[in-house]
Design an enzyme around this catalytic site. Structure first.
Site, mmCIF file in Angstrom:
data_model
loop_
_atom_site.group_PDB
_atom_site.id
_atom_site.type_symbol
_atom_site.label_atom_id
_atom_site.label_comp_id
_atom_site.label_asym_id
_atom_site.label_seq_id
_atom_site.Cartn_x
_atom_site.Cartn_y
_atom_site.Cartn_z
ATOM 1 N N ARG A 16 12.826 50.057 -9.353
ATOM 2 C CA ARG A 16 11.898 50.464 -8.290
ATOM 3 C C ARG A 16 10.985 51.634 -8.682
ATOM 4 N NH1 ARG A 16 13.153 49.630 -2.937
ATOM 5 N NH2 ARG A 16 15.329 49.404 -3.577
ATOM 6 N N TYR A 45 16.070 44.594 5.161
ATOM 7 C CA TYR A 45 16.702 45.929 5.221
ATOM 8 C C TYR A 45 16.062 46.836 6.270
ATOM 9 C CZ TYR A 45 17.142 44.723 0.150
ATOM 10 O OH TYR A 45 17.326 44.131 -1.066
ATOM 11 N N CYS A 95 8.106 31.385 11.650
ATOM 12 C CA CYS A 95 8.780 31.166 12.927
ATOM 13 C C CYS A 95 10.154 31.806 12.953
ATOM 14 C CB CYS A 95 8.867 29.666 13.210
ATOM 15 S SG CYS A 95 7.225 28.972 13.332
#
Ligand SMILES: *Cc1c(COP(=O)(O)O)cnc(C)c1O
Length: 423
Positions: free
Chosen positions: A280, A320, A350
Site C-alpha cells: 500500500r 472494510y 444492485c
C-alpha cells in the site's frame, strides 16, 4: 492531495496531465496512476536502505498491473508474491525471479514447482504441513528450497480486524510458542535450507510501535535459534505501513524504515539482510479512480450521487467501510462551498453496500467528473465483473505522457468462455 495529484487553474491534474483530458480520451471509470508518485515512494524506502543491508520487496498484490511492476523492477525492487500467477507477472515484465519472496498460507504443489524452477529467493512458510509439502516437492525436482518462517508475533497492529494479521486467532503465521519447534522441524528436512524469518502484522498501520514490538520478538527468536546453531541470514519485517486517506498521520516512509533498521543494528543484527515488503505505501497514493456522475437522486433521508464506478471497481468501501476522499475534477464555474449538498456517492450495482463515499459535501451536476483519491492500492486488483460490468481501464501518467496500461474490458469478453447447454 500529493504533489503528483494537484490542481492547475482549479482543475485536478496528475503530474502534467489534466484528469479531464484522460476521461475524454479513455472514458470512465478509469484508474489513473502517476509514475512519479510510484518512483518517489520507492525512493523513500531506498533512501533509508542506503548504507544498510536492506532491500525492498514490493508486495504486488496491492497493484499488480504489469506497467506498475515494470516501474518498480527498473528501480531495483524485488517482489513479494502470494501466488503462482503473481510469479508469472514477474516473468512477464522480465524482472528477476531470484529477487522474489513467495508468501501465502496455501501454496499448491504446482506453485511450489514453478517457484523452484525459477529459483526464487525464498519461500515464506506458515505451517508444518507446508514445510513437508515444500520439502517433498523440492526433493522431487532435485532442489533445496530456501525457507523463511512467517511467525505470528501476537502484537496488536491497531488496524481494521480484516487487515490485521499478527494476533493470536488469526490464520496467518506460526503461533509464537510453536516457532522454535517448527524451525527445528524445518532444519531436519533434507531439501530445505533455512535462510530467514518473517512477520507481517497487518495493513494500514499508522504507528511505529507495533512494528518495534514485533521486531523485538523476531530478534529474540533469531537469537534463540542462533544459540541452537540455526543461523538466519535475513529478517523480513513485512509490509503494512499505512497511508493518508483522510486525516491519518502515518510515519513517513524513510523515517519509519530507518527506525526499524536502527533497531536491528542496535541489537547487533546489522550483518543480516533486512527485507521490507510494502504494498500500500508504495502505490496507494499514486492512483485515483476517475468516475462520472450519472444522476443526482435527492431523497428524504439521503441524497444520492450516482456515479459510473461501483463496488465492483473499488471494493474497499463496501468491504472494510474504507474511506476515500472524493474530489470534483473540475469545480463548477462560480461555485462556492455553500452550494454543496451532502450526498452518498454510490454506484449502479444492485447492492445497498455499493457505495464509494458517505455523507460527502459536493457541488456537482450530472456529467461532472469525480476523482476517488488514494485508490492505487487494493483498487483495480480487487475489482470484479459483478453485474456483468467490464473492469475499468488503467492509465499511467509519466510527465506529460499518458499510457494506457490496461484496456477497458469488453462485455463480449466477459462471457467468452461460457457455454450453452446442449439443446
Ligand atoms: C499484503 C502483504 C504485504 C503488503 O501489505 P501492505 O499493507 O499493502 O503494505 C506484505 N507482506 C505480506 C505477506 C502480505 O500478505
Amino acid at each position: 492531495m500529493t504533489a503528483f495529484f494537484h490542481r492547475r487553474d482549479g482543475a485536478l491534474a496528475v503530474e502534467q496531465v489534466p484528469l479531464a483530458r484522460i476521461a475524454e480520451q479513455f472514458g470512465t471509470p478509469t484508474y489513473v496512476y502517476s509514475r512519479a508518485a510510484l518512483t518517489a515512494a520507492y525512493q523513500a524506502y531506498a533512501a533509508a536502505c542506503a548504507g544498510h543491508r536492506a532491500r525492498v520487496q514490493y508486495a504486488m498484490k496491492a497493484n499488480s498491473n504489469l506497467a506498475v511492476l515494470q516501474v518498480f523492477a527498473q528501480l531495483g525492487a524485488g517482489f513479494d508474491i502470494v501466488s503462482g500467477g503473481e510469479l508469472q507477472r514477474v516473468l512477464a515484465v522480465g524482472a528477476d525471479p531470484r529477487k522474489v519472496v513467495f508468501s501465502g498460507v496455501g501454496k499448491s504443489e504446482a506453485e511450489m514447482e514453478l517457484a523452484l524452477a525459477h529459483d526464487v529467493l525464498c519461500f515464506n512458510v506458515e505451517s508444518i504441513p507446508e514445510l513437508d509439502r515444500l520439502n517433498a516437492v523440492a526433493g522431487r525436482v532435485g532442489k533445496r528450497a530456501r525457507v523463511s518462517l512467517r511467525i505470528n508475533p501476537d502484537v496488536d497492529a491497531r488496524t481494521h480486524p480484516y487487515i490485521s494479521t499478527g494476533l493470536k486467532g488469526n490464520k496467518f503465521g506460526i503461533a509464537f510458542d510453536d516457532v522454535l519447534p517448527t524451525y527445528r522441524a524445518a532444519a531436519a528436512l533434507p531439501h530445505l535450507e533455512i535462510t530467514g524469518i518473517d512477520c507481517h502484522i497487518g495493513s494500514q498501520i499508522t504507528e511505529v510501535s507495533p512494528y518495534l514490538e514485533a521486531l523485538d520478538k523476531v530478534l529474540d527468536v533469531v537469537e534463540a535459534l542462533e544459540r541452537e546453531g540455526i543461523v538466519l541470514s535475513h529478517i523480513d519485517v513485512g509490509g503494512g505501513l499505512g497511508i493518508t486517506y483522510d486525516d491519518e498521520t502515518p510515519p513517513d516512509i524513510t523515517g519509519f524504515a530507518r527506525t526499524l533498521l536502527e533497531r536491528v543494528a542496535q541489537r547487533g543484527h546489522g550483518h543480516r539482510e533486512v527485507l521490507f515488503e510494502p504494498g500500500r505505501s508504495l502505490v496507494g497514493n499514486a492512483g485515483v479512480l476517475l468516475t462520472r456522475v450519472e444522476f443526482l437522486k435527492p431523497g428524504e433521508a439521503k441524497n444520492f450521487c450516482i456515479v459510473d464506478a461501483a463496488m465492483n471497481d473499488l471494493a474497499r468501501p463496501a468491504m472494510y467501510e474504507a474511506f476515500h476522499r472524493i474530489e470534483p475534477v473540475v469545480p463548477p464555474v462560480g461555485s462556492n462551498p455553500g452550494e454543496a449538498v451532502t450526498y452518498d456517492v454510490v454506484g449502479p450495482v444492485c447492492e445497498s453496500g455499493d457505495w464509494l463515499g458517505r455523507d460527502r459535501a459536493l457541488a456537482v451536476a450530472p456529467g461532472d467528473l469525480l476523482a476517488v483519491m488514494s485508490a492505487g492500492a487494493y483498487g483495480f486488483v480487487m475489482s470484479s465483473n459483478y453485474n456483468t460490468r467490464p473492469r475499468a481501464a488503467e492509465v499511467m501518467v509519466d510527465g506529460d505522457a499518458v499510457h494506457l496500461v490496461r484496456a477497458r474490458e469488453r462485455v463480449e469478453d466477459l462471457f467468452r468462455d461460457e457455454k450453452l447447454l446442449p439443446r
